[in-house]
Write a protein that holds these residues in place. Structure first.
Motif, mmCIF file in Angstrom:
data_model
loop_
_atom_site.group_PDB
_atom_site.id
_atom_site.type_symbol
_atom_site.label_atom_id
_atom_site.label_comp_id
_atom_site.label_asym_id
_atom_site.label_seq_id
_atom_site.Cartn_x
_atom_site.Cartn_y
_atom_site.Cartn_z
ATOM 1 N N ASN A 2 -20.811 33.382 57.018
ATOM 2 C CA ASN A 2 -22.130 33.944 56.803
ATOM 3 C C ASN A 2 -22.057 35.462 56.896
ATOM 4 O OD1 ASN A 2 -24.801 34.813 57.060
ATOM 5 N ND2 ASN A 2 -25.407 32.987 58.167
ATOM 6 N N SER A 3 -22.657 36.158 55.915
ATOM 7 C CA SER A 3 -22.552 37.621 55.899
ATOM 8 C C SER A 3 -23.251 38.264 57.091
ATOM 9 C CB SER A 3 -23.092 38.196 54.596
ATOM 10 O OG SER A 3 -24.476 37.993 54.492
ATOM 11 N N SER A 4 -24.334 37.662 57.599
ATOM 12 C CA SER A 4 -24.992 38.246 58.772
ATOM 13 C C SER A 4 -24.099 38.114 60.006
ATOM 14 C CB SER A 4 -26.359 37.615 59.014
ATOM 15 O OG SER A 4 -26.240 36.250 59.345
ATOM 16 N N VAL A 5 -23.354 37.013 60.100
ATOM 17 C CA VAL A 5 -22.400 36.844 61.202
ATOM 18 C C VAL A 5 -21.280 37.857 61.046
ATOM 19 C CG1 VAL A 5 -20.705 35.281 62.234
ATOM 20 C CG2 VAL A 5 -22.947 34.418 61.562
ATOM 21 N N ASP A 6 -20.797 38.036 59.814
ATOM 22 C CA ASP A 6 -19.734 38.994 59.533
ATOM 23 C C ASP A 6 -20.192 40.413 59.881
ATOM 24 O OD1 ASP A 6 -17.148 39.708 58.567
ATOM 25 O OD2 ASP A 6 -18.064 40.348 56.675
ATOM 26 N N ASN A 7 -21.428 40.762 59.490
ATOM 27 C CA ASN A 7 -21.969 42.085 59.802
ATOM 28 C C ASN A 7 -22.093 42.285 61.305
ATOM 29 O OD1 ASN A 7 -22.149 42.847 57.123
ATOM 30 N ND2 ASN A 7 -24.293 42.272 56.933
#
Length: 100
Positions: A2-7
């Motif tokens: 998930n990009s929000s987790v990555d961010n």
């Protein structure tokens, strides 16, 4: 992933690095903004307006440059490539210090 987790992981990494190098207050803010992956293509001139400074500097662009110089010196001590160019002018494409 998930990009929000990555961010969030990237942000946590930058915070850990800022702590490791002893960056606090304005240096901390400048480091987190300048080295955030989403800001790599932004110029310092546009980025300076997004930084939450502890005090309101008269010249925000100069304040950012001063903070970046502190950051670069600490990173260079730890073996990072030379970030402050001895050649005036713009860096080559894809050769911005924060991208390195």
């Amino acid at each position: 992933m998930n990009s929000s987790v990555d961010n969030e992981q990237q942000h946590q990494f930058l915070e850990a690095m800022a702590t490791r190098y002893g960056f606090f207050v304005d240096t901390w803010s400048a480091f987190l903004k300048r080295f955030a992956r989403g800001n790599l293509s932004k110029s310092n001139a546009s980025l300076v307006q997004e930084i939450s400074w502890n005090s309101d500097p008269m010249n925000k662009a100069q304040k950012l440059q001063e903070e970046l110089q502190k950051i670069y010196k600490e990173l260079e001590k730890d073996g990072c490539p030379r970030l402050l160019s001895s050649n005036p002018g713009r860096s080559s494409k894809n050769q911005n210090p924060w991208q390195l």
